[in-house]
Scaffold this motif. Structure first.
Motif, mmCIF file in Angstrom:
data_model
loop_
_atom_site.group_PDB
_atom_site.id
_atom_site.type_symbol
_atom_site.label_atom_id
_atom_site.label_comp_id
_atom_site.label_asym_id
_atom_site.label_seq_id
_atom_site.Cartn_x
_atom_site.Cartn_y
_atom_site.Cartn_z
ATOM 1 N N ALA A 31 0.828 -1.209 0.000
ATOM 2 C CA ALA A 31 0.000 0.000 0.000
ATOM 3 C C ALA A 31 0.865 1.262 0.000
ATOM 4 O O ALA A 31 0.544 2.255 -0.656
ATOM 5 N N THR A 32 1.996 1.230 0.733
ATOM 6 C CA THR A 32 2.880 2.407 0.743
ATOM 7 C C THR A 32 3.506 2.638 -0.627
ATOM 8 O O THR A 32 3.628 3.780 -1.097
ATOM 9 N N GLY A 33 3.906 1.549 -1.291
ATOM 10 C CA GLY A 33 4.463 1.701 -2.635
ATOM 11 C C GLY A 33 3.457 2.247 -3.624
ATOM 12 O O GLY A 33 3.783 3.085 -4.471
ATOM 13 N N GLY A 34 2.197 1.805 -3.506
ATOM 14 C CA GLY A 34 1.164 2.343 -4.381
ATOM 15 C C GLY A 34 0.897 3.811 -4.118
ATOM 16 O O GLY A 34 0.675 4.592 -5.052
ATOM 17 N N THR A 35 0.954 4.243 -2.838
ATOM 18 C CA THR A 35 0.744 5.653 -2.505
ATOM 19 C C THR A 35 1.858 6.523 -3.066
ATOM 20 O O THR A 35 1.613 7.587 -3.656
ATOM 21 N N VAL A 36 3.111 6.057 -2.894
ATOM 22 C CA VAL A 36 4.245 6.807 -3.426
ATOM 23 C C VAL A 36 4.169 6.878 -4.955
ATOM 24 O O VAL A 36 4.459 7.923 -5.563
ATOM 25 N N SER A 37 3.767 5.798 -5.593
ATOM 26 C CA SER A 37 3.644 5.800 -7.049
ATOM 27 C C SER A 37 2.582 6.782 -7.516
ATOM 28 O O SER A 37 2.765 7.503 -8.510
ATOM 29 N N LEU A 38 1.467 6.849 -6.787
ATOM 30 C CA LEU A 38 0.402 7.787 -7.149
ATOM 31 C C LEU A 38 0.886 9.224 -7.015
ATOM 32 O O LEU A 38 0.606 10.070 -7.882
ATOM 33 N N ILE A 39 1.634 9.523 -5.939
ATOM 34 C CA ILE A 39 2.172 10.870 -5.767
ATOM 35 C C ILE A 39 3.170 11.196 -6.877
ATOM 36 O O ILE A 39 3.181 12.301 -7.427
ATOM 37 N N ALA A 40 4.008 10.212 -7.227
ATOM 38 C CA ALA A 40 5.008 10.439 -8.279
ATOM 39 C C ALA A 40 4.344 10.700 -9.629
ATOM 40 O O ALA A 40 4.739 11.616 -10.362
ATOM 41 N N PHE A 41 3.328 9.920 -9.972
ATOM 42 C CA PHE A 41 2.644 10.121 -11.254
ATOM 43 C C PHE A 41 1.940 11.473 -11.304
ATOM 44 O O PHE A 41 1.911 12.137 -12.349
ATOM 45 N N THR A 42 1.366 11.882 -10.174
ATOM 46 C CA THR A 42 0.708 13.193 -10.133
ATOM 47 C C THR A 42 1.718 14.319 -10.332
ATOM 48 O O THR A 42 1.472 15.273 -11.077
ATOM 49 N N ALA A 43 2.872 14.210 -9.653
ATOM 50 C CA ALA A 43 3.914 15.231 -9.812
ATOM 51 C C ALA A 43 4.438 15.261 -11.242
ATOM 52 O O ALA A 43 4.690 16.332 -11.813
ATOM 53 N N MET A 44 4.607 14.097 -11.855
ATOM 54 C CA MET A 44 5.062 14.054 -13.255
ATOM 55 C C MET A 44 4.075 14.754 -14.178
ATOM 56 O O MET A 44 4.464 15.533 -15.068
#
Length: 377
Positions: A31-44
């Protein structure tokens, strides 16, 4: 042999693979990896969106070189309204060589005295001039927003025909040599004579002297629509009959190249001065409006620059790769710190499990199974 050679070449290429594939059965998602990935995609997505606007934007590049063109003529565009009647004032230009420039291109138009109240257009020009003095980057916005073929003439003057025509609008354009000169408006019409020039002011009453004026437009070179010059909208009002207004102007040749217009024009800076003529107090001179100009030896080339496509793609790849790598390192570092804390304080998965020991007093023997004979009974 060829088939064997191909197999060896293919195996060698596989060994050079920098992106090894991991089977999905060995990948564990959290779940933490999915949250970080979502934040990264949003920032991109956000940074890529803003980077696109940076790519579409342009900026002005200034280049300086010595002006080698001394043989061409300099055009002066004039539109000034003076609070005196046209038959009482005269305008002409005298260059550094004491050569009087013909003023055939200058026209005198009787108009109403429109100094008060201030017209809406002049108020807008004054507001923009104040902002230009504070925000120098605003000039770049004006350069990029010019439109070729747009109207340059002023709108019709406001007022009714019943009002007296007590002012004079002096407008037009003249061509002069690219040397220092003096454009002036004073009392009396100019006349030519071998030793210079003069103004016939003997028949004008001193009580009619009033050099309150408004500069609607003053520029050098080709007129560019949308460009606001330093003296546009300048207004000077005086009640003294012996007032002298002086403008010291430095003209800089400028080549403008944008996506909308390409022209050879001139920028200029100006210093203003005004004083009362009083011969008894040692303040000598002639009442009037004097604009002393001089040309600069440097030429400025202003060109509109745009980011190339390859640079935009490189920056975009840098954004995506940088965010992906950075979030991966941050996620791994936070996970490592979390494991150290949990291991130190015996928390989470590192918490010791309780082992249940069998009780010796309890008979753990299981009851015998019933046989078929017992079931039948």
């Amino acid at each position: 042999m060829r088939r064997l050679y191909r197999k060896k070449a293919l195996s060698l290429v596989k060994e050079l693979d920098a992106f090894p594939k991991v089977p999905e059965s060995y990948v564990e998602t959290t779940a933490t990896g999915g949250t970080v990935s979502l934040i990264a995609f949003t920032a991109m997505a956000l940074l890529a969106f803003f980077e696109f606007f940076v790519y579409r934007d342009t900026w002005m590049k200034y280049e300086y070189e010595v002006d080698k063109d001394f043989s061409s003529k300099l055009r002066i565009n004039i539109d000034i309204t003076v609070a005196m009647k046209c038959q009482h004032v005269g305008a002409d230009i005298l260059d550094l060589a004491e050569t009087m420039i013909t003023s055939n291109g200058i026209q005198y138009e009787p108009v109403i005295n429109v100094f008060l109240p201030l017209p809406t257009l002049i108020r807008t020009l004054l507001l923009i001039q104040n902002r230009l003095r504070e925000e120098h980057s605003l000039q770049e916005v004006l350069y990029k927003s010019v439109l070729k073929g747009a109207p340059t003439a002023l709108p019709p003057r406001e007022g009714t025909a019943s009002e007296p025509l007590s002012a004079c609008r002096i407008h037009g354009h003249v061509y002069v040599n690219k040397v220092a000169g003096n454009f002036h408006i004073t009392v009396g019409k100019p006349i030519h004579h071998p030793r210079g020039h003069a103004h016939i002011a003997a028949f004008v009453s001193h009580d009619t002297y009033n050099f309150s004026h408004r500069i609607d437009h003053l520029s050098f070179g080709e007129e560019i629509p949308g460009i606001i010059n330093p003296l546009d909208g300048t207004e000077k009002i005086t009640s003294n009959h012996n007032e002298m207004f002086q403008y010291f102007i430095t003209v800089v040749p400028t080549k403008l190249h944008t996506s909308k217009v390409s022209a050879d024009t001139h920028q200029f800076s100006v210093t203003e001065r005004e004083r009362v003529i009083n011969h008894a107090a040692g303040s000598h001179g002639v009442s009037g409006i004097f604009m002393k100009y001089d040309t600069s030896s440097l030429m400025v080339t202003v060109s509109e620059q745009h980011m190339p496509l390859w640079q935009f793609l490189v920056r975009l790849c840098g954004i995506i790769g940088g965010i992906f790598s950075t979030t991966g390192m941050i996620h791994g570092f936070v996970g490592f710190c979390f494991d150290i804390v949990c291991c130190r304080f015996k928390l989470g998965p590192y918490k010791p499990r309780e082992v249940v020991l069998p009780d010796p007093h309890v008979n753990n023997c299981a009851a015998p199974l019933l046989t078929d004979n017992h079931v039948q009974e």
